[in-house]
Design a protein around this motif. Structure first.
Motif, PDB file in Angstrom:
ATOM      1  N   SER A 106     -62.770  41.580 -24.587  1.00  0.00           N
ATOM      2  CA  SER A 106     -61.906  40.387 -24.692  1.00  0.00           C
ATOM      3  C   SER A 106     -60.578  40.563 -24.843  1.00  0.00           C
ATOM      4  O   SER A 106     -59.772  39.795 -24.212  1.00  0.00           O
ATOM      5  N   LEU A 107     -60.176  41.612 -25.179  1.00  0.00           N
ATOM      6  CA  LEU A 107     -58.640  41.742 -25.541  1.00  0.00           C
ATOM      7  C   LEU A 107     -58.174  42.195 -24.051  1.00  0.00           C
ATOM      8  O   LEU A 107     -57.057  42.112 -23.860  1.00  0.00           O
ATOM      9  N   ALA A 108     -58.888  42.998 -23.573  1.00  0.00           N
ATOM     10  CA  ALA A 108     -58.369  43.631 -22.211  1.00  0.00           C
ATOM     11  C   ALA A 108     -58.270  42.687 -21.280  1.00  0.00           C
ATOM     12  O   ALA A 108     -57.325  42.621 -20.310  1.00  0.00           O
ATOM     13  N   ARG A 109     -58.877  41.332 -21.262  1.00  0.00           N
ATOM     14  CA  ARG A 109     -58.896  40.288 -20.427  1.00  0.00           C
ATOM     15  C   ARG A 109     -58.022  39.019 -20.847  1.00  0.00           C
ATOM     16  O   ARG A 109     -57.966  38.025 -20.292  1.00  0.00           O
ATOM     17  N   ASN A 110     -57.507  39.423 -22.086  1.00  0.00           N
ATOM     18  CA  ASN A 110     -56.697  38.368 -22.710  1.00  0.00           C
ATOM     19  C   ASN A 110     -57.381  37.128 -23.096  1.00  0.00           C
ATOM     20  O   ASN A 110     -56.930  36.051 -22.906  1.00  0.00           O
ATOM     21  N   ALA A 111     -58.790  37.323 -23.288  1.00  0.00           N
ATOM     22  CA  ALA A 111     -59.755  35.908 -23.470  1.00  0.00           C
ATOM     23  C   ALA A 111     -59.110  35.245 -24.901  1.00  0.00           C
ATOM     24  O   ALA A 111     -59.035  35.920 -26.041  1.00  0.00           O
ATOM     25  N   ALA A 112     -59.233  33.837 -24.727  1.00  0.00           N
ATOM     26  CA  ALA A 112     -58.763  33.173 -26.092  1.00  0.00           C
ATOM     27  C   ALA A 112     -60.255  32.670 -26.544  1.00  0.00           C
ATOM     28  O   ALA A 112     -60.186  32.409 -27.921  1.00  0.00           O
ATOM     29  N   ALA A 113     -61.121  32.616 -25.765  1.00  0.00           N
ATOM     30  CA  ALA A 113     -62.525  32.191 -25.965  1.00  0.00           C
ATOM     31  C   ALA A 113     -63.670  32.713 -25.404  1.00  0.00           C
ATOM     32  O   ALA A 113     -63.306  33.332 -24.376  1.00  0.00           O
ATOM     33  N   LEU A 114     -64.593  32.830 -25.940  1.00  0.00           N
ATOM     34  CA  LEU A 114     -65.966  33.403 -25.381  1.00  0.00           C
ATOM     35  C   LEU A 114     -67.107  32.411 -25.453  1.00  0.00           C
ATOM     36  O   LEU A 114     -67.301  31.844 -26.701  1.00  0.00           O
ATOM     37  N   VAL A 115     -68.006  32.474 -24.532  1.00  0.00           N
ATOM     38  CA  VAL A 115     -69.274  32.036 -24.787  1.00  0.00           C
ATOM     39  C   VAL A 115     -70.239  33.058 -24.380  1.00  0.00           C
ATOM     40  O   VAL A 115     -70.303  33.991 -23.317  1.00  0.00           O
ATOM     41  N   LEU A 116     -70.986  33.573 -25.651  1.00  0.00           N
ATOM     42  CA  LEU A 116     -71.846  34.718 -25.559  1.00  0.00           C
ATOM     43  C   LEU A 116     -73.293  34.369 -24.557  1.00  0.00           C
ATOM     44  O   LEU A 116     -73.788  33.082 -24.920  1.00  0.00           O
ATOM     45  N   VAL A 117     -73.884  35.049 -24.187  1.00  0.00           N
ATOM     46  CA  VAL A 117     -75.097  34.876 -23.288  1.00  0.00           C
ATOM     47  C   VAL A 117     -75.844  36.088 -23.241  1.00  0.00           C
ATOM     48  O   VAL A 117     -75.510  36.980 -23.153  1.00  0.00           O
ATOM     49  N   HIS A 118     -77.234  35.651 -23.488  1.00  0.00           N
ATOM     50  CA  HIS A 118     -78.368  36.950 -23.207  1.00  0.00           C
ATOM     51  C   HIS A 118     -79.748  36.082 -22.858  1.00  0.00           C
ATOM     52  O   HIS A 118     -79.572  34.724 -23.010  1.00  0.00           O
ATOM     53  N   ASN A 119     -80.298  36.881 -22.268  1.00  0.00           N
ATOM     54  CA  ASN A 119     -81.522  36.251 -21.655  1.00  0.00           C
ATOM     55  C   ASN A 119     -82.905  36.804 -22.612  1.00  0.00           C
ATOM     56  O   ASN A 119     -82.787  37.847 -23.188  1.00  0.00           O
ATOM     57  N   HIS A 120     -83.954  36.105 -22.584  1.00  0.00           N
ATOM     58  CA  HIS A 120     -85.082  36.533 -23.038  1.00  0.00           C
ATOM     59  C   HIS A 120     -86.038  36.468 -21.814  1.00  0.00           C
ATOM     60  O   HIS A 120     -87.015  35.355 -21.283  1.00  0.00           O
ATOM     61  N   PRO A 121     -86.530  37.701 -21.543  1.00  0.00           N
ATOM     62  CA  PRO A 121     -87.409  37.942 -20.324  1.00  0.00           C
ATOM     63  C   PRO A 121     -88.966  37.081 -20.811  1.00  0.00           C
ATOM     64  O   PRO A 121     -89.616  36.940 -19.903  1.00  0.00           O
ATOM     65  N   SER A 122     -89.152  36.885 -21.875  1.00  0.00           N
ATOM     66  CA  SER A 122     -90.503  36.485 -22.427  1.00  0.00           C
ATOM     67  C   SER A 122     -90.560  35.040 -22.013  1.00  0.00           C
ATOM     68  O   SER A 122     -91.831  34.759 -21.900  1.00  0.00           O
ATOM     69  N   GLY A 123     -89.428  34.345 -21.484  1.00  0.00           N
ATOM     70  CA  GLY A 123     -89.624  32.916 -21.218  1.00  0.00           C
ATOM     71  C   GLY A 123     -89.443  31.913 -22.428  1.00  0.00           C
ATOM     72  O   GLY A 123     -89.390  31.034 -22.278  1.00  0.00           O
TER      73      GLY A 123
END
Length: 169
Positions: A106-123
């Motif tokens: 985040s710091l390397a890209r100078n991000a001010a905010a994030l949206v976290l994302v992950h998937n659940h392969p289980s559906g």
């Protein structure tokens, strides 16, 4: 009497090969084209003003994977997309996520905010206790360096669950 040299089915996507000839695209090429198109629609735009495009992009990117991926949407101070970044890859049931690495990227890209994302392969898009705990841990770690966590999205097939909409953030 004119004859058509080529007949095209409008439901077939064609790609040009290196020789300049056209052929039907395979499924992987169609998905890659969709990812590029949706990614271009997101790049430089305010992510929060187009949640449907974000959801569509994430469904295409993560919805069919057979293993967990943890990614982030890096945003600038106006919530415009800087970069989509896949940080961790896991197994069919879990991915190890290291807060230090999320903060560092985040710091390397100078991000001010994030949206976290992950998937659940289980559906199944329902968040686990571990998902909720991870979200709070990342939110606290990122707050120390003035990076806001705007949401955490779970992609499960065609379903996308928002922590913010559920009041879990």
């Amino acid at each position: 009497m004119a004859h058509d040299l080529f007949s095209f089915d409008s439901s077939v996507l064609l790609v040009r090969d290196v020789a300049g000839d056209y052929r039907p695209a395979d499924a992987g090429e169609v998905l890659q084209a969709a990812q590029r198109l949706l990614g271009q629609q997101l790049q430089g735009h305010e992510v929060l003003s187009s949640p449907q495009v974000v959801r569509d992009f994430l469904r295409v990117k993560l919805g069919t994977l057979e293993h967990e991926v943890f990614a982030v949407l890096m945003l600038d101070a106006q919530n415009r997309l800087i970069e989509y970044l896949e940080l961790f890859r896991g197994t069919v049931t879990q991915a190890s996520v290291y807060p230090r690495e999320v903060v560092k990227e985040s710091l390397a890209r100078n991000a001010a905010a994030l949206v976290l994302v992950h998937n659940h392969p289980s559906g199944v898009a329902e968040p686990s206790r571990a998902d909720e705990h991870l979200t709070q841990t990342l939110k606290a770690a990122l707050a120390l360096v003035d990076v806001r966590v705007l949401d955490h999205l779970i992609v499960a097939g065609n379903d996308v669950l928002s922590f913010a909409e559920r009041g879990l953030l």
